[in-house]
Write an enzyme that holds these catalytic residues in place. Structure first.
Site, PDB file in Angstrom:
ATOM      1  N   THR A 156      31.549  30.866 100.749  1.00 36.17           N
ATOM      2  CA  THR A 156      32.701  30.799  99.850  1.00 36.17           C
ATOM      3  C   THR A 156      32.778  32.188  99.220  1.00 36.17           C
ATOM      4  OG1 THR A 156      31.389  30.027  97.975  1.00 36.17           O
ATOM      5  CG2 THR A 156      32.385  28.321  99.325  1.00 36.17           C
ATOM      6  N   HIS A 157      33.978  32.639  98.960  1.00 37.29           N
ATOM      7  CA  HIS A 157      34.183  34.018  98.475  1.00 37.29           C
ATOM      8  C   HIS A 157      33.560  35.050  99.420  1.00 37.29           C
ATOM      9  CE1 HIS A 157      35.203  32.142  94.561  1.00 37.29           C
ATOM     10  NE2 HIS A 157      34.209  31.330  94.883  1.00 37.29           N
ATOM     11  N   SER A 278      35.763  51.247 124.649  1.00 33.15           N
ATOM     12  CA  SER A 278      36.426  52.406 124.060  1.00 33.15           C
ATOM     13  C   SER A 278      36.366  53.552 125.060  1.00 33.15           C
ATOM     14  CB  SER A 278      35.720  52.792 122.768  1.00 33.15           C
ATOM     15  OG  SER A 278      35.944  54.162 122.491  1.00 33.15           O
ATOM     16  N   LYS A 284      30.904  50.685 122.429  1.00 37.93           N
ATOM     17  CA  LYS A 284      31.825  49.717 121.818  1.00 37.93           C
ATOM     18  C   LYS A 284      32.145  48.524 122.715  1.00 37.93           C
ATOM     19  CE  LYS A 284      34.184  50.284 118.513  1.00 37.93           C
ATOM     20  NZ  LYS A 284      35.079  51.168 117.827  1.00 37.93           N
ATOM     21  N   ASN A 286      35.048  45.938 121.957  1.00 38.61           N
ATOM     22  CA  ASN A 286      36.067  45.619 120.961  1.00 38.61           C
ATOM     23  C   ASN A 286      36.699  44.245 121.195  1.00 38.61           C
ATOM     24  OD1 ASN A 286      35.700  48.095 119.717  1.00 38.61           O
ATOM     25  ND2 ASN A 286      37.222  49.102 121.019  1.00 38.61           N
ATOM     26  N   GLU A 291      41.910  40.358 117.739  1.00 33.37           N
ATOM     27  CA  GLU A 291      42.713  41.156 116.806  1.00 33.37           C
ATOM     28  C   GLU A 291      44.206  40.922 117.033  1.00 33.37           C
ATOM     29  OE1 GLU A 291      40.953  45.363 116.374  1.00 33.37           O
ATOM     30  OE2 GLU A 291      39.952  44.510 118.109  1.00 33.37           O
ATOM     31  N   TYR A 318      80.359  26.049 113.061  1.00 38.45           N
ATOM     32  CA  TYR A 318      79.740  27.106 113.855  1.00 38.45           C
ATOM     33  C   TYR A 318      80.223  28.478 113.407  1.00 38.45           C
ATOM     34  CZ  TYR A 318      78.289  30.035 117.743  1.00 38.45           C
ATOM     35  OH  TYR A 318      77.720  31.042 118.486  1.00 38.45           O
ATOM     36  N   LYS A 326      68.186  32.868 118.593  1.00 41.12           N
ATOM     37  CA  LYS A 326      67.437  32.733 119.847  1.00 41.12           C
ATOM     38  C   LYS A 326      66.326  33.752 120.075  1.00 41.12           C
ATOM     39  CE  LYS A 326      71.390  30.642 121.935  1.00 41.12           C
ATOM     40  NZ  LYS A 326      72.151  30.991 120.697  1.00 41.12           N
TER      41      LYS A 326
HETATM   42  N1  ARG Z   1      76.355  32.484 122.861  1.00 42.23           N
HETATM   43  C1  ARG Z   1      76.788  31.610 121.834  1.00 42.23           C
HETATM   44  C2  ARG Z   1      75.613  31.253 120.919  1.00 42.23           C
HETATM   45  O1  ARG Z   1      74.509  31.420 121.301  1.00 42.23           O
HETATM   46  C3  ARG Z   1      77.361  30.380 122.408  1.00 42.23           C
HETATM   47  C4  ARG Z   1      78.345  29.698 121.516  1.00 42.23           C
HETATM   48  C5  ARG Z   1      79.567  30.538 121.377  1.00 42.23           C
HETATM   49  N2  ARG Z   1      80.567  29.845 120.647  1.00 42.23           N
HETATM   50  C6  ARG Z   1      81.658  30.475 120.182  1.00 42.23           C
HETATM   51  N3  ARG Z   1      82.490  29.762 119.532  1.00 42.23           N
HETATM   52  N4  ARG Z   1      81.849  31.744 120.394  1.00 42.23           N
HETATM   53  O2  ARG Z   1      75.773  30.808 119.803  1.00 42.23           O
END
Ligand code: ARG
Length: 462
Positions: A156-157, A278, A284, A286, A291, A318, A326
């Site tokens: 601990t610590h 190394s 070494k 590593n 890491e 939207y 993404k």
């Molecule tokens: N490539 C767009 C996205 O990933 C798809 C949807 C596009 N929709 C639109 N109304 N332009 O969100």
């Protein structure tokens, strides 16, 4: 060239920079398989409900399957001018079957389409991560069973606190990873609803069958509100939150491996397979993989933060902002997968130096608590008094630069006259860990039982 999908309204082509900022094909091509699966479910439903003719539905289905093959074989050509994966597939469809291709997008929008694709992608990613986490749990539990009784210092610590066993320490990570799997499972259960049919944002006037498409795609049911369906990215946030915490757990283990593998600790030896040398210092070894596991947690936590900031203040429904969900997510989930694979490899190969661990376990007066407990149990001292007496004994041993067990009985009696030679039994580290039999404690018997329980559970459920 005017965009084929909406060219009717436009006289001019997009600026090159417009195309660059707008295009997502460089990354959303990863959604190709899911996009085609979504389209196949949609077209089957359009044909079945009579929204389009059976002949058109069949032609679209066959062409979609052909496109899937082309993409799998790397024969498909991608271009930024077609913006995203949805338009690529549709454009190829029209090359293959002409006018009928245009009927696929009936009662659908890219807004519900991308929401479907991304849910399918995340669902697959969660399933793959779950098996990887289970594999790491298995590696840890097997190592824990092999070293259930190997005594090491517990800290601990970052100060030696009380002896524990190496197996007990590893099983702590098995518990963390079990909670990680629970969080992914919860996220998966909540995401498993189909947004398909929400269309652009308001639903559609066509007599679609959302239950049928949901079922075809393995979703439990359709989502309830069309606006929510196209703007919701909670499922990504939840998954990234689970991923971030899992990555933090791996990072903590990575840090311990880095420390343990250092000559100063000398607790474990990493295999050649998971060490690097190394170019200048021949001695070494590593722990680069550990890491990097420690460091990659940064980008995973970062992806979660980035998405939360994208979503904050975004009005319904939207907006193109949502396309920014993404890249960070792909990167985070792929990084986590790599970290899990590397950690599983390192743990499988990890060899504790049992003698060194035992030696370190005895250092730093780690059995002082056992001594205090002995005074309470055998001499019936109140704990606070026992704590004070033990403190004096530790101070004497420290002054003499010896271990507690090296003090003579006479020296001990000078501090607490009621002490007998029975005290030496509790000063050994093996006795210390063996006595920690409380539920969840570090006694080797507990650790063996827990490791076996985990291994059996992991065999059953995968
Ligand atoms: N490539 C767009 C996205 O990933 C798809 C949807 C596009 N929709 C639109 N109304 N332009 O969100």
């Amino acid at each position: 060239m005017n965009n084929k999908m909406w060219g009717g309204r436009f006289a001019d082509s997009p600026d090159a920079i417009m195309e660059e900022i707008n295009a997502s094909i460089d990354f959303d091509r990863k959604l190709a398989a899911h996009d085609i699966a979504g389209s196949l479910a949609h077209v089957a439903m359009l044909g079945k409900t009579g929204i389009i003719s059976k002949a058109d539905a069949a032609a679209i289905r066959e062409a979609l399957e052909r496109i899937r093959g082309e993409i799998e074989k790397g024969e498909f050509s991608f271009s930024r001018s077609l913006e995203d994966i949805h338009m690529h597939v549709e454009s190829r469809l029209s090359q293959l079957i002409g006018g009928a291709a245009g009927r696929l997008h009936t009662a659908r929008s890219r807004n519900d389409q991308v929401a479907v694709d991304f849910r399918l992608y995340i669902r697959d990613a969660i399933d793959a991560l779950d098996s990887q986490i289970a594999a790491l749990q298995r590696a840890l539990a097997a190592k824990a069973l092999a070293h259930a009784g190997a005594v090491m210092p517990g800290f601990t610590h970052m100060q030696p606190a009380q002896p524990v066993t190496f197996g007990h320490h590893l099983l702590a990570y098995v518990e963390m990873l079990g909670r990680d799997r629970g969080r992914f499972k919860d996220a998966r259960a909540r995401l498993n609803e189909s947004p398909l049919g929400a269309a652009a944002l308001a639903g559609t006037s066509f007599p679609i069958d959302r239950t049928a498409t949901a079922k075809a795609l393995g979703f439990d049911r359709p989502t309830a509100n069309s606006l929510d369906s196209v703007s919701d990215r909670d499922f990504v946030v939840e998954t990234l939150a689970a991923a971030a915490l899992c990555a933090v757990h791996l990072s903590r283990l990575g840090e311990e491996i880095v420390l343990w593998a250092s000559p100063q600790f000398g607790f474990v030896r990493l295999s050649d397979r998971f060490s690097t040398g190394s170019s200048i210092m021949p001695q070494k070894r590593n722990p680069d993989a550990a890491e990097l596991v420690r460091a990659k947690s940064g980008r995973i936590v970062g992806a979660l933060t980035a998405l939360l900031v994208v979503l904050k203040g975004l009005p319904l429904a939207y907006s193109k902002d949502l396309q920014e969900d993404k890249e960070g997510t792909f990167d985070a989930l792929e990084s986590l997968s790599l970290c899990l694979a590397a950690t599983t490899g390192m743990v499988g190969d990890l060899e504790p130096d049992v003698a060194r661990l035992r030696e370190a376990a005895g250092a730093g007066y780690a059995t002082a608590t056992d001594l205090a407990d002995f005074l309470v149990r055998d001499l019936e001292l109140p704990f606070r008094e026992a704590h004070r007496v033990t403190g004096k004994l530790v101070a004497l041993a420290a002054k003499k630069k010896v271990g507690l067990e090296e003090l003579t009985l006479a020296e001990m009696k000078a501090i607490e006259p009621r002490l007998t030679k029975a005290v030496y039994v509790v000063l050994g580290v093996e006795n210390s860990v063996a006595s920690r039999k409380s539920q969840g404690g570090t006694a080797p018997a507990n650790v063996t039982a827990e490791a076996k329980k985990w291994l059996a559970a992991l065999k059953k459920r995968g």
